[in-house]
Write a protein that holds these residues in place. Structure first.
Motif, PDB file in Angstrom:
ATOM      1  N   LEU A  67       0.850  -1.196   0.000  1.00 58.58           N
ATOM      2  CA  LEU A  67       0.000   0.000   0.000  1.00 58.58           C
ATOM      3  C   LEU A  67       0.886   1.246   0.000  1.00 58.58           C
ATOM      4  CD1 LEU A  67      -2.817  -0.820   2.614  1.00 58.58           C
ATOM      5  CD2 LEU A  67      -2.679  -1.415   0.190  1.00 58.58           C
TER       6      LEU A  67
ATOM      7  N   ILE B  65       0.595   5.633   0.190  1.00 58.71           N
ATOM      8  CA  ILE B  65      -0.231   6.836   0.326  1.00 58.71           C
ATOM      9  C   ILE B  65       0.545   7.978  -0.329  1.00 58.71           C
ATOM     10  CG2 ILE B  65      -1.373   8.405   1.949  1.00 58.71           C
ATOM     11  CD1 ILE B  65      -1.587   6.037   3.837  1.00 58.71           C
TER      12      ILE B  65
ATOM     13  N   ARG C 120      -3.959  12.103   4.929  1.00 61.25           N
ATOM     14  CA  ARG C 120      -2.813  11.218   4.670  1.00 61.25           C
ATOM     15  C   ARG C 120      -2.230  10.727   5.994  1.00 61.25           C
ATOM     16  NH1 ARG C 120       1.583  12.932   3.265  1.00 61.25           N
ATOM     17  NH2 ARG C 120       2.241  10.989   2.444  1.00 61.25           N
TER      18      ARG C 120
ATOM     19  N   LEU D 283      -4.429   8.167   7.728  1.00 60.80           N
ATOM     20  CA  LEU D 283      -4.344   6.830   7.101  1.00 60.80           C
ATOM     21  C   LEU D 283      -3.034   6.153   7.484  1.00 60.80           C
ATOM     22  CD1 LEU D 283      -5.823   7.722   3.588  1.00 60.80           C
ATOM     23  CD2 LEU D 283      -6.886   6.246   5.315  1.00 60.80           C
TER      24      LEU D 283
ATOM     25  N   CYS E 114      -5.263   6.092  -1.458  1.00 58.18           N
ATOM     26  CA  CYS E 114      -4.568   4.912  -0.952  1.00 58.18           C
ATOM     27  C   CYS E 114      -4.399   3.988  -2.164  1.00 58.18           C
ATOM     28  CB  CYS E 114      -5.378   4.260   0.150  1.00 58.18           C
ATOM     29  SG  CYS E 114      -4.437   2.958   0.916  1.00 58.18           S
TER      30      CYS E 114
ATOM     31  N   ILE F  93      -6.558  -2.949   2.253  1.00 56.15           N
ATOM     32  CA  ILE F  93      -7.272  -1.655   2.218  1.00 56.15           C
ATOM     33  C   ILE F  93      -8.482  -1.715   3.147  1.00 56.15           C
ATOM     34  CG2 ILE F  93      -8.681  -0.116   0.753  1.00 56.15           C
ATOM     35  CD1 ILE F  93      -6.216   0.175  -0.625  1.00 56.15           C
TER      36      ILE F  93
END
Ligand code: HPA
Length: 247
Positions: A98, A100, A137, A140, A203, A234
């Motif tokens: 993942l 960002i 951001r 997350l 994301c 996710i």
């Protein structure tokens, strides 16, 4: 704060989303990619929009980004988490990771990319130095850290036109430009969100090594297979983010 999730390839529906109602939206720019779902996810009400249509039928360059973003604004959305499948350019970013992103470069063309085109009382320029919403951001990233979910907390996203994938030479150029990941839907979505004053973060889930970087030809079947696991991460991240938000 009203949140919308925009789901990308591999996330045309959000498993576990309890649907309250679906709304077909028409805007001055036309129809959204799919009806907007008003639902409850992990106890939190939110909106969900499948970017490529409910049956994943709309290619990146045909998406009505303006209708999508306009509708979310009309439904009083204040923040958007945009999920996107990407190819990896950076050697430390691998399939299922993942990312960002904190920056982007736009290589798309011929898309309806602004609300400030017609009927203006004066020419408008928005500040787009920082395309993504920093507070979202950070939230997350924090959610990922709490889950001990490995995540790349920054990266530069290259938005390419598609629908074809890139050549190996194009990927080398994107790398020289400073790009870490490549996808086809990040723009004009991020800029339109900014024009509407929405807090927008993305994301990204790595679906494949970008052209010329992996050992095999890139196939849609392989991308789908990889995304299956990436999307599971996710979902966990969204759950944790909601727990943080509401806790
Ligand atoms: N390039 C562009 N977009 C993508 C890719 C890619 O390699 N993988 C998933 N979306």
């Amino acid at each position: 704060m009203t949140t919308a999730i925009i789901g990308g390839t591999g996330l045309t529906d959000l498993v576990g989303l309890e649907i309250i109602h679906k709304r077909k939206m028409n805007t001055p720019f036309g129809e959204t990619s799919s009806p907007i779902i008003h639902g409850r996810y992990c106890g939190q009400e939110l909106l969900f929009l499948a970017r490529h249509g409910a049956g994943h039928t709309i290619p990146p360059h045909k998406i009505n980004y303006r209708a999508n973003l306009w509708s979310l604004k009309e439904l009083h959305v204040q923040q958007i988490i945009a999920i996107a499948a990407v190819g990896s350019i950076h050697p430390d970013m691998h399939p299922k990771d993942l990312v960002i992103p904190h920056q982007l470069i736009d290589y798309t063309y011929g898309r309806e990319h602004t609300f400030f085109a017609e009927g203006l009382s004066e020419v408008t320029h928005i500040d787009f130095s920082h395309p993504y919403c920093e507070s979202l951001r950070q939230q997350l990233s924090r959610a990922a850290q709490q889950l001990m979910l490995p995540i790349h907390t920054q990266g530069t996203y290259a938005a390419t036109q598609g629908p074809r994938l890139e050549t190996a030479a194009e990927i080398n150029r994107l790398e020289r430009d400073g790009c870490d990941i490549v996808g086809m839907t990040g723009m004009p979505e991020a800029a339109l969100a900014k024009e509407l004053g929405l807090c927008y973060a993305s994301c990204a889930v790595v679906a494949n090594y970008a052209a010329g970087r992996g050992s095999a030809e890139i196939s849609l079947a392989e991308i789908r297979e990889t995304l299956h696991e990436g999307i599971e991460k996710i979902r966990r991240l969204l759950e944790q983010w909601i727990a943080l938000e509401t806790g």
